[in-house]
Scaffold this active site. Structure first.
Site, PDB file in Angstrom:
ATOM      1  N   ASP A 172      30.664  31.513  38.218  1.00  0.00           N
ATOM      2  CA  ASP A 172      29.315  31.917  37.832  1.00  0.00           C
ATOM      3  C   ASP A 172      28.948  31.094  36.604  1.00  0.00           C
ATOM      4  O   ASP A 172      29.709  31.061  35.628  1.00  0.00           O
ATOM      5  CB  ASP A 172      29.276  33.417  37.498  1.00  0.00           C
ATOM      6  CG  ASP A 172      27.861  33.959  37.404  1.00  0.00           C
ATOM      7  OD1 ASP A 172      27.053  33.376  36.642  1.00  0.00           O
ATOM      8  OD2 ASP A 172      27.558  34.957  38.071  1.00  0.00           O
ATOM      9  N   ALA A 232      23.476  36.302  50.600  1.00  0.00           N
ATOM     10  CA  ALA A 232      22.532  36.074  49.502  1.00  0.00           C
ATOM     11  C   ALA A 232      21.161  35.684  50.046  1.00  0.00           C
ATOM     12  O   ALA A 232      20.331  36.542  50.349  1.00  0.00           O
ATOM     13  CB  ALA A 232      23.086  35.003  48.567  1.00  0.00           C
ATOM     14  N   ARG A 233      20.929  34.397  50.207  1.00  0.00           N
ATOM     15  CA  ARG A 233      19.697  33.878  50.780  1.00  0.00           C
ATOM     16  C   ARG A 233      20.043  32.671  51.643  1.00  0.00           C
ATOM     17  O   ARG A 233      20.959  31.902  51.327  1.00  0.00           O
ATOM     18  CB  ARG A 233      18.692  33.465  49.690  1.00  0.00           C
ATOM     19  CG  ARG A 233      17.984  34.637  49.030  1.00  0.00           C
ATOM     20  CD  ARG A 233      17.036  35.337  50.014  1.00  0.00           C
ATOM     21  NE  ARG A 233      16.289  36.429  49.399  1.00  0.00           N
ATOM     22  CZ  ARG A 233      16.673  37.690  49.393  1.00  0.00           C
ATOM     23  NH1 ARG A 233      17.865  38.033  49.918  1.00  0.00           N
ATOM     24  NH2 ARG A 233      15.916  38.636  48.860  1.00  0.00           N
ATOM     25  N   ASP A 257      24.445  36.379  57.194  1.00  0.00           N
ATOM     26  CA  ASP A 257      23.502  37.484  57.348  1.00  0.00           C
ATOM     27  C   ASP A 257      22.077  37.035  57.041  1.00  0.00           C
ATOM     28  O   ASP A 257      21.132  37.763  57.318  1.00  0.00           O
ATOM     29  CB  ASP A 257      23.888  38.633  56.413  1.00  0.00           C
ATOM     30  CG  ASP A 257      23.002  39.860  56.587  1.00  0.00           C
ATOM     31  OD1 ASP A 257      22.861  40.308  57.745  1.00  0.00           O
ATOM     32  OD2 ASP A 257      22.457  40.352  55.593  1.00  0.00           O
ATOM     33  N   GLU A 262      13.644  33.282  58.942  1.00  0.00           N
ATOM     34  CA  GLU A 262      13.988  34.584  59.527  1.00  0.00           C
ATOM     35  C   GLU A 262      12.754  35.214  60.176  1.00  0.00           C
ATOM     36  O   GLU A 262      11.736  35.395  59.496  1.00  0.00           O
ATOM     37  CB  GLU A 262      14.546  35.526  58.449  1.00  0.00           C
ATOM     38  CG  GLU A 262      15.837  35.035  57.834  1.00  0.00           C
ATOM     39  CD  GLU A 262      16.379  35.963  56.756  1.00  0.00           C
ATOM     40  OE1 GLU A 262      15.749  37.003  56.462  1.00  0.00           O
ATOM     41  OE2 GLU A 262      17.449  35.660  56.195  1.00  0.00           O
ATOM     42  N   HIS A 281      20.009  39.925  58.668  1.00  0.00           N
ATOM     43  CA  HIS A 281      19.698  40.314  57.283  1.00  0.00           C
ATOM     44  C   HIS A 281      19.888  41.828  57.091  1.00  0.00           C
ATOM     45  O   HIS A 281      18.982  42.534  56.629  1.00  0.00           O
ATOM     46  CB  HIS A 281      18.253  39.911  56.935  1.00  0.00           C
ATOM     47  CG  HIS A 281      18.041  39.710  55.460  1.00  0.00           C
ATOM     48  ND1 HIS A 281      17.211  38.744  54.951  1.00  0.00           N
ATOM     49  CD2 HIS A 281      18.550  40.358  54.373  1.00  0.00           C
ATOM     50  CE1 HIS A 281      17.200  38.811  53.626  1.00  0.00           C
ATOM     51  NE2 HIS A 281      18.016  39.777  53.249  1.00  0.00           N
TER      52      HIS A 281
END
Length: 321
Positions: A172, A232-233, A257, A262, A281
């Site tokens: 991170d 996440a995205r 996911d 989308e 998602h």
């Protein structure tokens, strides 16, 4: 009387809280898909509550000059022009970490699924097979989970993984490599996390600096036996690079996911890759998470309307459109 307009699906607990308040509420979860209807329904709205489908652009906000508060049923902000809202003095209230447990459990389910193929074994048994060698699978105890992003969701995911016997490392940019988090996640460089992990799980927002963070170069740093998990995205992963890496056997597989578009087009190249699991998602969309999210946003929106600043106001995000 203040009008609250909810343009996407909202959990019942939050909806009931708003409907019992002194404010008028219009709920139509299909409004996000029809710009004209959305404008007409929200003409007098002081509160607009959205999920992730509504594109809250500056132009849309210009057409809704009475909006005083935006409620975001979730945490991602890539569908909201944060700068535009900030310049208009409109606070954005999000459901920070309300779905953390659901996302963390999805990651654990993904890791278990790729190691213990129960559905495939069931289908084989029903068709007359009894292949104990093929479907025995592998243990996850002793393997390494690498977290890219160690905010609350990442840390909770790490704790659940540790409980199952996994070694957990993380990267991170907000933390110094060589240190550890309060729940003993060893922090390393991005390159080290990619190289050492058996599962790389993504927990970062979609910003200019994270778009296509997982590209061909990143994928080639991973073990050939490793999996990438994205809750996440979609834009964090370069999807065409991922297809090439999967087809070339550079990594073992992926569980996604989220996708850049989308729902995806019917000819999406990932559909033809056998070692990629795709879900719509839903990582943070359990019944419990949806209700927590809706209740939190409803309560905080009411606070804002009553003149009290919500503790879940979203600060301006650097790099947001």
């Amino acid at each position: 009387m203040t009008k609250i307009v909810i343009v996407e699906a909202m959990g019942e607990t939050g909806l009931e809280l708003l409907q019992k308040s002194e404010y008028s509420v219009k709920y139509d979860p299909t409004l996000w898909s029809d710009h004209r209807r959305l404008i007409e329904a929200s003409e007098h709205a002081e509160v607009l509550i959205v999920r992730n489908q509504t594109q809250l652009t500056r132009e849309l906000l210009d057409e809704l000059p009475r909006v005083k508060v935006i409620g975001r049923l979730g945490v991602g902000l890539d569908n909201i022009d944060v700068e535009a809202a900030s310049s208009k003095g409109i606070p954005i209230v999000s459901a920070k970490n309300a779905n953390a447990a659901s996302v963390a459990e999805y990651v654990m389910a993904s890791i278990l699924t790729v190691n213990r193929p129960l559905i495939a074994a069931t289908r084989d048994v029903i068709s007359g097979g009894w292949d104990r060698k093929k479907f025995g699978g592998r243990e996850i105890q002793g393997t390494t989970l690498g977290l890219i992003g160690v905010g609350q969701v990442g840390r909770l995911t790490g704790s659940k993984a540790q409980a199952l016997g996994l070694h957990v490392i993380g990267y991170d940019p907000m933390y110094e490599p060589g240190t550890t988090t309060e729940n003993a996640i060893a922090l390393k460089t991005l390159e080290e996390v990619l190289a050492e992990s058996d599962y790389v799980s993504l927990h970062v927002p979609l910003l200019p600096e994270t778009r296509h963070l997982i590209d061909r170069t990143a994928l080639q740093r991973m073990k050939s036996t490793a999996y990438v998990i994205n809750t996440a995205r979609g834009g964090v992963v370069h999807e065409l690079d991922l297809v090439e890496a999967l087809e070339a056997g550079e990594i073992a597989g992926a569980v996604l996911d989220v996708l850049e578009q989308e729902p995806p087009p019917s000819d999406h190249p990932l559909f033809s890759v056998s070692n990629c699991i795709l879900t719509p998602h839903v990582a943070g969309a359990t019944e419990e998470a949806l209700n927590r999210t809706s209740q939190m946003v409803a309560a905080e929106v009411i606070k804002e309307l009553e003149g009290e600043a919500s503790e879940f106001r979203v600060a301006k995000v650097a790099g947001s459109k």
